[in-house]
Design a protein around this motif. Structure first.
Motif, short mmCIF file in Angstrom:
data_model
loop_
_atom_site.label_atom_id
_atom_site.label_comp_id
_atom_site.label_asym_id
_atom_site.label_seq_id
_atom_site.Cartn_x
_atom_site.Cartn_y
_atom_site.Cartn_z
N ILE B 9 0.84 -1.21 0.00
CA ILE B 9 0.00 0.00 0.00
C ILE B 9 0.87 1.26 0.00
CG2 ILE B 9 -1.67 1.36 1.33
CD1 ILE B 9 -2.99 -1.07 0.28
N THR B 10 0.62 2.12 -0.98
CA THR B 10 1.28 3.42 -1.02
C THR B 10 0.21 4.49 -1.10
OG1 THR B 10 3.25 2.54 -2.07
CG2 THR B 10 2.87 4.89 -2.31
N LYS B 11 0.36 5.53 -0.30
CA LYS B 11 -0.61 6.62 -0.32
C LYS B 11 0.12 7.95 -0.19
CE LYS B 11 -4.49 8.82 -0.02
NZ LYS B 11 -5.44 8.88 -1.13
N CYS B 12 -0.14 8.85 -1.12
CA CYS B 12 0.49 10.17 -1.07
C CYS B 12 -0.58 11.24 -0.92
CB CYS B 12 1.26 10.45 -2.36
SG CYS B 12 2.51 9.22 -2.72
N PHE B 13 -0.26 12.28 -0.16
CA PHE B 13 -1.10 13.48 -0.13
C PHE B 13 -0.26 14.59 -0.74
CE2 PHE B 13 -2.69 11.03 3.54
CZ PHE B 13 -3.99 10.86 3.13
N GLY B 14 -0.54 14.91 -1.98
CA GLY B 14 0.32 15.87 -2.68
C GLY B 14 1.71 15.28 -2.80
N SER B 15 2.71 16.05 -2.32
CA SER B 15 4.08 15.56 -2.42
C SER B 15 4.47 14.75 -1.19
CB SER B 15 5.04 16.73 -2.59
OG SER B 15 4.95 17.57 -1.46
N LEU B 16 3.57 14.71 -0.20
CA LEU B 16 3.88 13.99 1.04
C LEU B 16 3.53 12.51 0.88
CD1 LEU B 16 4.45 14.49 4.27
CD2 LEU B 16 2.03 13.93 4.37
N LEU B 52 -12.09 4.71 3.80
CA LEU B 52 -12.30 6.16 3.86
C LEU B 52 -11.22 6.87 3.06
CD1 LEU B 52 -13.18 6.48 7.64
CD2 LEU B 52 -14.75 6.60 5.71
N GLU B 53 -10.14 6.14 2.75
CA GLU B 53 -9.06 6.68 1.94
C GLU B 53 -8.74 5.64 0.89
OE1 GLU B 53 -8.12 10.17 2.10
OE2 GLU B 53 -7.79 9.66 4.19
N LYS B 54 -8.51 6.10 -0.34
CA LYS B 54 -8.17 5.15 -1.39
C LYS B 54 -6.65 5.11 -1.57
CE LYS B 54 -12.27 4.93 -4.31
NZ LYS B 54 -13.03 4.77 -3.09
N PRO B 55 -6.03 3.95 -1.45
CA PRO B 55 -4.58 3.89 -1.65
C PRO B 55 -4.23 4.20 -3.10
CG PRO B 55 -5.48 1.68 -1.31
CD PRO B 55 -6.61 2.64 -1.10
N ASP B 56 -3.07 4.88 -3.30
CA ASP B 56 -2.64 5.18 -4.66
C ASP B 56 -2.17 3.91 -5.35
OD1 ASP B 56 -3.19 7.83 -4.22
OD2 ASP B 56 -1.18 8.26 -3.47
N GLU B 57 -1.52 3.07 -4.58
CA GLU B 57 -1.04 1.80 -5.13
C GLU B 57 -1.28 0.73 -4.09
OE1 GLU B 57 3.10 1.98 -6.37
OE2 GLU B 57 2.69 4.00 -7.10
N GLY B 58 -1.33 -0.51 -4.54
CA GLY B 58 -1.45 -1.63 -3.62
C GLY B 58 -2.87 -2.13 -3.48
N LEU B 59 -3.00 -3.27 -2.81
CA LEU B 59 -4.29 -3.94 -2.70
C LEU B 59 -4.68 -4.12 -1.23
CD1 LEU B 59 -3.73 -6.77 -5.35
CD2 LEU B 59 -4.99 -4.61 -5.65
N VAL B 60 -5.97 -3.97 -0.99
CA VAL B 60 -6.51 -4.29 0.33
C VAL B 60 -7.32 -5.57 0.17
CG1 VAL B 60 -7.92 -3.47 2.24
CG2 VAL B 60 -6.69 -1.82 0.82
N HIS B 61 -6.95 -6.60 0.92
CA HIS B 61 -7.67 -7.87 0.85
C HIS B 61 -8.47 -8.07 2.11
CE1 HIS B 61 -4.99 -9.42 -2.41
NE2 HIS B 61 -4.11 -8.65 -1.79
N MET B 62 -9.65 -8.66 1.96
CA MET B 62 -10.41 -9.10 3.13
C MET B 62 -10.83 -10.53 2.84
SD MET B 62 -11.58 -7.64 5.98
CE MET B 62 -12.40 -8.42 7.35
N ASP B 63 -10.35 -11.44 3.66
CA ASP B 63 -10.64 -12.87 3.43
C ASP B 63 -10.35 -13.25 1.98
OD1 ASP B 63 -11.38 -12.91 6.03
OD2 ASP B 63 -13.53 -12.85 5.64
N ARG B 64 -9.18 -12.92 1.53
CA ARG B 64 -8.67 -13.27 0.20
C ARG B 64 -9.45 -12.64 -0.95
NH1 ARG B 64 -5.80 -16.24 2.89
NH2 ARG B 64 -6.49 -17.98 4.16
N GLU B 65 -10.17 -11.60 -0.65
CA GLU B 65 -10.95 -10.93 -1.68
C GLU B 65 -10.44 -9.49 -1.74
OE1 GLU B 65 -15.55 -9.46 -2.08
OE2 GLU B 65 -15.08 -11.09 -0.67
N VAL B 66 -10.15 -8.98 -2.94
CA VAL B 66 -9.66 -7.60 -3.04
C VAL B 66 -10.83 -6.65 -2.83
CG1 VAL B 66 -8.59 -5.90 -4.55
CG2 VAL B 66 -7.80 -8.26 -4.59
N ILE B 67 -10.69 -5.72 -1.91
CA ILE B 67 -11.83 -4.84 -1.59
C ILE B 67 -11.50 -3.37 -1.88
CG2 ILE B 67 -12.90 -6.37 0.10
CD1 ILE B 67 -11.56 -4.61 2.27
N ASN B 68 -10.50 -3.11 -2.69
CA ASN B 68 -10.15 -1.72 -3.01
C ASN B 68 -11.35 -0.91 -3.46
OD1 ASN B 68 -7.55 -2.84 -2.75
ND2 ASN B 68 -6.73 -1.17 -4.01
N ARG B 69 -12.21 -1.52 -4.26
CA ARG B 69 -13.33 -0.79 -4.84
C ARG B 69 -14.61 -0.91 -4.03
NH1 ARG B 69 -12.66 0.93 -9.98
NH2 ARG B 69 -10.63 0.47 -10.89
#
Lengths: 330, 363
Positions: B9-16, B52-69
């Motif tokens: 998971i990568t998340k940027c806020f502007g240049s931060l 509540l925040e969308k990662p810029d890169e990477g995947l969030v899994h819940m019980d082996r299911e990708v839940i990014n969307r």
């Protein structure tokens, strides 16, 4: 005592000028007296342009004095006679007619104020909901939308007078030429003319409601919506239970401002309808003007003025009490 | 089953860069604690998990299911906010009932669920109050109750104890642990308090500047910090750090300006040589692993600089050469300021770090 001290000091100063240091010569000028000196020009000005006329008009409201007929005469006190006349307790035919007119004019004012404030509130709040997000050109759009509020009421009325004309007005062009409806003679028909005033006022003051609503909306903490999101609340649920309760106090303040302002509407009525047709758009301020400067019934006009004041103070207090109640709860 | 996995998971806020390639797992029924200083990216991690925040890169899994969307409401997680986020114009009962409204509970079901959870959290006598009529600790428990009134797949908690006073905090720590066990729930918990992390977590993940520093059971992280940051951040009195180098000929660690020499524990010497950097090292030792020598013999010699009496113990600052180190002693140990003393070091519990990479050199 102070004065005699002062003159003594002054005399001393003359006798020994230059002998004593400034510190001693200006000993009488304490901090309190100094601030009083700085404030006195403003206070004098206020006294002459606001406080004195207020008290004088209160005195006149208890007389039957007329500014042209009785110029130079000492006003004769008649007690509450003018108030009685305005409230419909008069005995002669003319007095009875005045009572009926005042009641009618209050009703007309209500017919103007109520729809105006309600429509402005709904429209303004709705617009604020739409604008309460980030999008390209938001700043520009906001600025453009605030323009009506910045114009002079008379100018706004002049615009609308042209726009509402039956022959060349753009409103009737839209209704008739585009949508095929009948031409509406907005300004010369009883029952419709008052809506012309409402229309112009809504156009002018909806941005104000929008501005206050926006301030309220942006003050609702974002985390409450996030909490509701996680709690699987519906959009309506969020609006009903988070947005609305949080912005209501501010909305009521906006309603208070607009009510007080709409209540004393004069310029637009003067320019747009001239009180017509048949006095159907003679709102209170307009009527008051006629009594004071056409009939020159100065005493009666003063009394009507004070009745208006009492009514609006009562109305405002009801609203303020409601606002305080809500503020106390949250 | 509740198994959360954050993958790259990568998340940027502007240049931060708030989160930099985070990999983290929360197992079913586990109490997982993310620990880090302010601005480390802890809250952002939690918010990515909640949606509540969308990662810029990477995947969030819940019980082996990708839940990014998957949107936050559909993730079926409960979030306890740092500032509680109670609805200000609703009573305690209405606040706790809020998540149930959306689920079309009947009045009886609602009452039962609320009764159960308020009793568990000992706030059942407060049901008719408004949030502003509650103390911080009570508000915090209402926020917890609102999260726990339903059985979500995962509890996300953002520093829920931060706003409480010290006494209440230690009390609530115990309660949280008890409730987590009782509900057999999965907790993903964020804090900046290392004591909280050590006492609550089945596992802890240390975060700094958006980078994951170390993951593991609390004791393991405490005993074997992976780098200087973790070593310095965990522990009620900070670990002592002293610049040093390694002398392969005499097989000793040499303090700055050669004021002290110590033989490292077995295998450490070889590890240092294998690491390739013998010049710029940091010697780390926790205050409790240093004792005052009762004889004239000692590993380190120093001068008492200042004393901090803490009631159950006294912490002394000792000047050793140019370094200042802290030691813990019993409350009856009285040392005068300026006194020259000898110290014994428990070398088996000492840590050696590469100063350039800040990483620990494991023997």
């Amino acid at each position: 005592m102070v004065n005699s001290g002062l003159t003594q000091n002054n005399q001393l100063d003359k006798e020994h000028s230059g002998d004593k240091p400034l510190r001693v010569r200006f000993r009488w000028l304490t901090d309190n007296r100094m601030s009083f000196l700085f404030l006195s020009p403003t206070m004098l000005l206020l006294l002459f342009i606001a406080i004195f006329p207020l008290i004088w008009s209160l005195r006149l409201s208890f007389t039957d004095w007329s500014v042209i007929g009785d110029a130079g005469k000492i006003p004769e006190p008649v007690g509450f006679h003018s108030y009685g006349t305005a409230l419909g307790l008069g005995e002669t035919r003319t007095e009875k007619r005045v009572g009926v007119e005042v009641a009618e004019r209050f009703a007309i004012t209500g017919q103007f104020v109520l729809p105006t404030v309600i429509i402005e509130l709904l429209l303004g709040f709705g617009l604020a909901m739409l604008l309460n997000r980030k999008f390209l050109g938001r700043g520009l759009l906001m600025t453009v939308m605030l323009i009506p509020m910045m114009l002079t009421p008379v100018i706004v009325a002049l615009y609308w007078k042209y726009m509402l004309r039956t022959d060349i007005g753009v409103i009737n062009y839209l209704i008739h030429d585009i949508f095929g409806g009948p031409r509406i003679d907005w300004l010369n028909q009883i029952k419709i003319a008052i809506w012309a005033l409402v229309l112009a006022d809504v156009w002018m003051w909806t941005p104000f409601m929008m501005l206050i609503s926006l301030a309220g909306l942006s003050a609702v903490p974002k985390y409450l919506y996030e909490a509701a999101d996680v709690d699987q609340a519906s959009a309506w649920f969020k609006f009903r239970h988070i947005t609305l309760p949080m912005v209501t106090p501010l909305l009521l303040i906006a309603v208070l401002f607009r009510t007080m302002d709409a209540y004393r509407l004069f310029d637009q009525a003067w320019v747009l309808t001239g009180g017509g047709p048949g006095g159907s758009t003679e709102v209170m301020s307009f009527y008051l003007y006629l009594v004071a400067f056409k009939d020159f019934e100065t005493g009666l006009a003063s009394a009507i003025g004070y009745i208006m004041l009492i009514v609006i103070i009562a109305l405002a207090n009801l609203l303020i009490r409601k606002i305080n109640e809500i503020a106390d709860e949250g | 089953m509740s198994h959360l996995k954050l993958e790259n998971i990568t998340k940027c806020f502007g240049s931060l860069v708030a989160l930099d390639n985070i990999n983290l797992e929360v197992h079913d029924q586990e109490f997982m604690v993310v620990l880090g200083p302010t601005g480390a990216g802890k809250t952002t991690t939690l918010r990515c998990a909640a949606g509540l925040e969308k990662p810029d890169e990477g995947l969030v899994h819940m019980d082996r299911e990708v839940i990014n969307r998957v949107s936050p409401p559909e993730r079926d997680m409960a979030f306890v906010f740092q500032n509680y986020a109670l609805y200000p114009r609703k009573t305690v009962y209405q606040n706790i009932a809020f998540p149930l409204e959306a689920r079309k509970f009947t009045k009886a079901q609602k009452d039962e669920a609320i009764q159960r959870i308020t009793q568990l959290l000992r706030i059942d006598h407060l049901q008719d109050r408004l949030p502003r009529q509650l103390s911080g600790g009570e508000q915090q428990r209402v926020a917890l109750a609102r999260a726990m009134v339903r059985q979500p797949r995962l509890f996300l908690m953002d520093e829920p104890l931060t706003n409480l006073d010290f006494k209440l905090r230690s009390q609530m720590r115990g309660e949280l642990k008890r409730i987590q066990r009782e509900l057999a729930a999965t907790f993903f918990y964020v804090t900046n308090d290392q004591l909280e992390a050590l006492s609550l977590g089945d596992r802890i993940a240390v975060l700094d500047h958006g980078e994951l520093q170390q993951t593991g059971p609390p004791q393991e992280v405490y005993e074997n910090p992976a780098n200087l940051f973790v070593a310095g951040f965990i522990g009620s009195t900070r670990m002592n750090f002293m610049d040093c180098s390694y002398d392969p000929d005499s097989q000793t660690i040499v303090g700055r300006d050669g004021v002290w020499r110590l033989s490292p524990k077995e295998g450490a010497g070889q590890a240092i040589v294998a690491n390739g950097n013998t010049e710029h090292l940091v010697f780390g030792i926790r205050p409790e692993d240093i004792a005052i020598s009762t004889t004239d013999e000692g590993d380190l010699a120093g001068k008492v600089y200042v004393a901090e009496p803490l009631g159950d113990r006294i912490v002394y600052d000792i000047q050793v050469g140019q370094d200042m180190i802290k030691i813990k002693t019993s409350p009856t140990t009285m040392l005068g300021i300026g006194k020259q003393i000898k110290l014994k070091v428990n070398i088996d519990r000492a840590h050696i770090f590469d100063k350039n990479s800040t990483k620990a050199i494991q023997a």
